[in-house]
Design a protein around this motif. Structure first.
Motif, PDB file in Angstrom:
ATOM      1  N   ARG A  51      31.703  38.152  36.990  1.00 38.19           N
ATOM      2  CA  ARG A  51      32.978  37.716  36.414  1.00 38.19           C
ATOM      3  C   ARG A  51      33.480  36.399  37.002  1.00 38.19           C
ATOM      4  O   ARG A  51      33.919  35.512  36.241  1.00 38.19           O
ATOM      5  CB  ARG A  51      34.042  38.806  36.586  1.00 38.19           C
ATOM      6  CG  ARG A  51      35.307  38.511  35.801  1.00 38.19           C
ATOM      7  CD  ARG A  51      36.371  39.580  36.006  1.00 38.19           C
ATOM      8  NE  ARG A  51      37.566  39.291  35.228  1.00 38.19           N
ATOM      9  CZ  ARG A  51      38.494  38.408  35.586  1.00 38.19           C
ATOM     10  NH1 ARG A  51      38.361  37.757  36.735  1.00 38.19           N
ATOM     11  NH2 ARG A  51      39.546  38.183  34.812  1.00 38.19           N
ATOM     12  N   PRO A  52      33.462  36.169  38.325  1.00 30.10           N
ATOM     13  CA  PRO A  52      33.872  34.831  38.822  1.00 30.10           C
ATOM     14  C   PRO A  52      32.998  33.708  38.275  1.00 30.10           C
ATOM     15  O   PRO A  52      33.505  32.613  37.971  1.00 30.10           O
ATOM     16  CB  PRO A  52      33.741  34.969  40.342  1.00 30.10           C
ATOM     17  CG  PRO A  52      33.845  36.426  40.617  1.00 30.10           C
ATOM     18  CD  PRO A  52      33.214  37.097  39.441  1.00 30.10           C
ATOM     19  N   GLN A 100      29.975  42.688  39.532  1.00 29.87           N
ATOM     20  CA  GLN A 100      31.115  42.248  40.332  1.00 29.87           C
ATOM     21  C   GLN A 100      31.082  40.737  40.568  1.00 29.87           C
ATOM     22  O   GLN A 100      32.115  40.064  40.532  1.00 29.87           O
ATOM     23  CB  GLN A 100      31.121  42.990  41.673  1.00 29.87           C
ATOM     24  CG  GLN A 100      32.326  42.681  42.549  1.00 29.87           C
ATOM     25  CD  GLN A 100      32.282  43.462  43.849  1.00 29.87           C
ATOM     26  OE1 GLN A 100      31.294  44.125  44.151  1.00 29.87           O
ATOM     27  NE2 GLN A 100      33.354  43.382  44.628  1.00 29.87           N
ATOM     28  N   ASN A 101      29.870  40.182  40.792  1.00 30.90           N
ATOM     29  CA  ASN A 101      29.734  38.743  41.004  1.00 30.90           C
ATOM     30  C   ASN A 101      29.672  37.960  39.700  1.00 30.90           C
ATOM     31  O   ASN A 101      29.799  36.727  39.715  1.00 30.90           O
ATOM     32  CB  ASN A 101      28.471  38.457  41.823  1.00 30.90           C
ATOM     33  CG  ASN A 101      28.492  39.130  43.179  1.00 30.90           C
ATOM     34  OD1 ASN A 101      29.567  39.334  43.760  1.00 30.90           O
ATOM     35  ND2 ASN A 101      27.323  39.493  43.685  1.00 30.90           N
ATOM     36  N   LYS A 121      34.017  33.064  34.720  1.00 28.15           N
ATOM     37  CA  LYS A 121      35.319  32.396  34.666  1.00 28.15           C
ATOM     38  C   LYS A 121      35.191  30.909  34.993  1.00 28.15           C
ATOM     39  O   LYS A 121      35.800  30.051  34.319  1.00 28.15           O
ATOM     40  CB  LYS A 121      36.281  33.077  35.645  1.00 28.15           C
ATOM     41  CG  LYS A 121      37.685  32.507  35.597  1.00 28.15           C
ATOM     42  CD  LYS A 121      38.621  33.258  36.524  1.00 28.15           C
ATOM     43  CE  LYS A 121      40.033  32.676  36.449  1.00 28.15           C
ATOM     44  NZ  LYS A 121      40.973  33.413  37.349  1.00 28.15           N
ATOM     45  N   LEU A 122      34.402  30.568  36.009  1.00 36.95           N
ATOM     46  CA  LEU A 122      34.177  29.161  36.335  1.00 36.95           C
ATOM     47  C   LEU A 122      33.470  28.431  35.193  1.00 36.95           C
ATOM     48  O   LEU A 122      33.789  27.272  34.878  1.00 36.95           O
ATOM     49  CB  LEU A 122      33.363  29.046  37.621  1.00 36.95           C
ATOM     50  CG  LEU A 122      34.071  29.443  38.923  1.00 36.95           C
ATOM     51  CD1 LEU A 122      33.112  29.365  40.094  1.00 36.95           C
ATOM     52  CD2 LEU A 122      35.292  28.551  39.157  1.00 36.95           C
ATOM     53  N   LYS A 180      45.725  41.533  36.059  1.00 36.98           N
ATOM     54  CA  LYS A 180      44.830  40.477  36.552  1.00 36.98           C
ATOM     55  C   LYS A 180      45.303  39.891  37.877  1.00 36.98           C
ATOM     56  O   LYS A 180      44.501  39.269  38.595  1.00 36.98           O
ATOM     57  CB  LYS A 180      44.738  39.360  35.507  1.00 36.98           C
ATOM     58  CG  LYS A 180      43.942  39.737  34.272  1.00 36.98           C
ATOM     59  CD  LYS A 180      43.852  38.554  33.318  1.00 36.98           C
ATOM     60  CE  LYS A 180      43.038  38.902  32.089  1.00 36.98           C
ATOM     61  NZ  LYS A 180      42.927  37.760  31.147  1.00 36.98           N
ATOM     62  N   THR A 207      36.793  42.115  32.296  1.00 37.57           N
ATOM     63  CA  THR A 207      38.125  42.554  32.717  1.00 37.57           C
ATOM     64  C   THR A 207      38.439  43.950  32.187  1.00 37.57           C
ATOM     65  O   THR A 207      39.048  44.775  32.891  1.00 37.57           O
ATOM     66  CB  THR A 207      39.179  41.553  32.229  1.00 37.57           C
ATOM     67  OG1 THR A 207      38.871  40.244  32.737  1.00 37.57           O
ATOM     68  CG2 THR A 207      40.563  41.955  32.701  1.00 37.57           C
ATOM     69  N   LYS A 257      34.362  37.149  29.713  1.00 34.34           N
ATOM     70  CA  LYS A 257      35.264  37.382  30.848  1.00 34.34           C
ATOM     71  C   LYS A 257      36.243  38.515  30.556  1.00 34.34           C
ATOM     72  O   LYS A 257      36.497  39.373  31.420  1.00 34.34           O
ATOM     73  CB  LYS A 257      36.020  36.094  31.168  1.00 34.34           C
ATOM     74  CG  LYS A 257      36.962  36.193  32.354  1.00 34.34           C
ATOM     75  CD  LYS A 257      37.623  34.864  32.639  1.00 34.34           C
ATOM     76  CE  LYS A 257      38.688  34.552  31.629  1.00 34.34           C
ATOM     77  NZ  LYS A 257      39.893  35.428  31.777  1.00 34.34           N
TER      78      LYS A 257
END
Length: 613
Positions: free
Chosen positions: A303-304, A300-301, A307-308, A287, A401, A397
């Protein structure tokens, strides 16, 4: 073997069929064989005749005769009744017509008949290839295979009961209906599984299905408190939603563990224990690196964002827990304050003030109870959903990963394949080639290519499925959060209005302390000599008098926890709020007060001006 080519058969010296010269009913003499014609095969006459099909539409390709064979079918009868009866053998070349030669008219009729037979044969073949004809389906297996549609499999589960025994793990009873071929029956009733077994199933599904988002299992206990009706209803509803998500997923419903989970008689434990692709320190180290190149921007967009959302819901849930703890402490403090204020009425000599102390103490105790219940409602309506969605976002998430780890493995496999190919090229270009090294290089290259191909197919499958899963998860999570916020707001409004209505109930007792209105004017000297004192509650059926905004017609129906305290009427008549009668306490001294205009009432419109004066 064709015996017709033998000119002189020792078993049949006549050279012809022993039955061909038999007299027919319409013949008067025995026909003579034509000169120069070979005798017919004696074995061809003993072959079973081919039955004449009645409908050409029902023939398939194997039952149809060839066009050349159809030309030897039975010709039309003569007008004088002398028919030609054809004799058939296994093939068209063995078919011979007996009797004298045909006339020109008979030959012409026979040719026309053959043409019609060939046209019908071609039409039947064309119909079989395109429309397959109106015949029975058993003659058209290809048509049945083309019309057969794949069945739509389904798996439905319905929770029927929840059992709690002390502090033990609760047991959930549910029924299952399915048409999946893996199950023994279509309906399984009264399945009993504990909450920990649901957790085991979820852990297995997460590890064995990297192409699906497995929802987090709801907790076995809610903040409403064990044993309450609200706790049981919320637990059953949350577990039902979890079963609906899992059973409605096309990937998860086909997992073999779902069959064991449903049909196991004595508890459930995963038969195959799967592990994550990377765990522990290795996962933490992976990670730390930048994510691998990804050709799917949507994932791709995602996961962020996930996470937020995970961090935000976790932090918000922790703050809500602190608010709930503080509000419960406030409720306890208010209850203690109400008890102490009530004790002041024992030492007070003034009768009006003693009554006001006693009533005010009870009102403050009731307000403390409301605040404690409000804290529990906040933890139930907004705290539990935030904590659940935080754990659910963590699973999403980690699933994304795992896809990144799979992409890294694919890149590593591609690099290994290139290295093996380079090694094979170096061996090929070398001067001295040993057979052992060549075989070893070829085997290593084949193994690397097969592993790369496996990872490529797996990556494509995981990516395509996660695209659909991501959209469904975003929509489902947004809808759940919206419902939770709406319920939280309604409960907050409900408790605040209950608290306000409860505090307003003590106004008559405070103003009835003495004849001048008690503490209603707070000791100000500029107050009018006489004024109207409103005894009505601001929380009426028509809305909130302090806000000036009328209540929605369905406000009481939308409220989660019941109605409000009853409203009261004015001393002189009916209040503008339209309330119900209320028993007055100590207001006999205010009966003679003259009414003033409505603009003298204390409400949202003139409260500021009154405080200023």
């Amino acid at each position: 073997m064709d015996y017709s080519s033998i000119p002189n058969d020792p078993d049949h010296p006549a050279g012809a069929d022993p039955w061909q010269s038999s007299p027919q009913p319409s013949r008067t003499s025995f026909p003579q064989p034509e000169s120069g014609r070979e005798p017919d095969s004696p074995t061809a006459k003993h072959a079973p005749p081919t039955p004449e099909p009645q409908h050409h539409e029902e023939r398939d390709g194997s039952d149809q005769e060839s066009p050349s064979a159809s030309s030897y079918e039975e010709p039309p009868q003569r007008s004088n009744g002398e028919g030609r009866i054809p004799s058939r053998s296994g093939t068209a070349s063995d078919i011979r017509f007996q009797g004298p030669p045909l006339t020109e008219e008979e030959l012409r009729q026979q040719q026309l008949y053959q043409q019609r037979q060939q046209e019908r044969y071609q039409q039947a073949i064309h119909a079989q290839q395109h429309t397959r004809g109106p015949g029975p389906q058993r003659y058209h297996p290809g048509a049945r295979a083309g019309q057969r549609q794949p069945p739509q499999y389904k798996l439905q589960a319905k929770i029927t009961g929840l059992e709690r025994t002390g502090k033990k793990d609760p047991a959930i009873t549910f029924d299952v209906h399915t048409n999946l071929p893996k199950f023994r029956t279509t309906q399984v009733r009264a399945i009993k599984r504990t909450h920990s077994e649901f957790v085991k199933l979820a852990d297995h599904l997460i590890s064995s299905n990297p192409e699906a988002f497995v929802p987090a299992v709801p907790p076995a206990l809610t903040s409403a408190g064990a044993g309450t009706d609200e706790d049981e209803a919320r637990t059953k509803a949350s577990l039902q939603r979890w079963l609906n998500c899992v059973c409605g997923n096309d990937v998860l419903m086909r997992d073999d563990e779902m069959v064991f989970f449903v049909e196991s008689d004595a508890g459930y434990s995963p038969m195959i224990r799967m592990k994550q692709p990377a765990t522990g320190v290795r996962r933490k180290v992976i990670k730390q690196f930048a994510p691998p190149p990804d050709d799917t921007p949507e994932l791709q967009n995602a996961r962020p964002i996930v996470k937020l959302f995970y961090l935000g819901t976790m932090e918000t849930g922790q703050k809500v827990d602190r608010v709930v703890k503080a509000r419960r402490g406030l409720g306890l403090a208010e209850s203690d304050l109400g008890v102490k204020i009530g004790q002041l009425s024992v030492q007070e000599t003034h009768p009006g003030l003693a009554s006001a102390y006693r009533k005010l103490g009870k009102i403050i105790q009731t307000t403390g109870d409301y605040h404690a219940a409000q804290g529990t409602a906040e933890a139930t309506t907004i705290g539990d959903p935030l904590n659940y969605h935080s754990s659910d976002a963590l699973i999403v998430k980690e699933t994304l990963t795992n896809r990144h780890i799979l992409l890294r493995d694919l890149l590593t496999a591609q690099a290994a394949t290139r290295n093996k190919l380079s090694a094979a090229d170096r061996i090929k270009s070398s001067g001295s080639v040993r057979r052992e090294k060549v075989d070893e290089a070829i085997n290593a290259l084949d193994e690397a290519k097969s592993h790369e191909q496996y990872l490529t197919h797996k990556t494509q499958r995981v990516t395509s499925n996660l695209l659909h899963e991501k959209r469904r998860w975003f929509a489902r999570t947004a809808a759940d959060i919206r419902v939770s916020i709406r319920e939280y707001v309604l409960r907050e409004i409900d408790f605040e209005r209950r608290t306000l209505a409860t505090l307003e109930a003590v106004r008559p007792d405070v103003r009835a302390i003495d004849a001048s209105g008690g503490l209603s004017r707070l000791g100000r000297e500029a107050h009018p000599a006489t004024r109207r004192t409103s005894m009505a509650s601001s929380q009426g059926p028509r809305g909130d008098a302090w806000s000036g905004v009328p209540r929605r017609p369905d406000a009481l129906d939308r409220s989660v926890s019941g109605g409000f305290p009853p409203t009261v009427k004015e001393e002189d008549g009916v209040n503008g709020e339209g309330g119900r009668k209320r028993a007055g306490t100590g207001v006999s001294s205010l009966k003679g007060v003259a009414e003033e205009p409505d603009d003298d009432r204390i409400d949202a419109k003139n409260a500021a001006s009154r405080l200023a004066t």
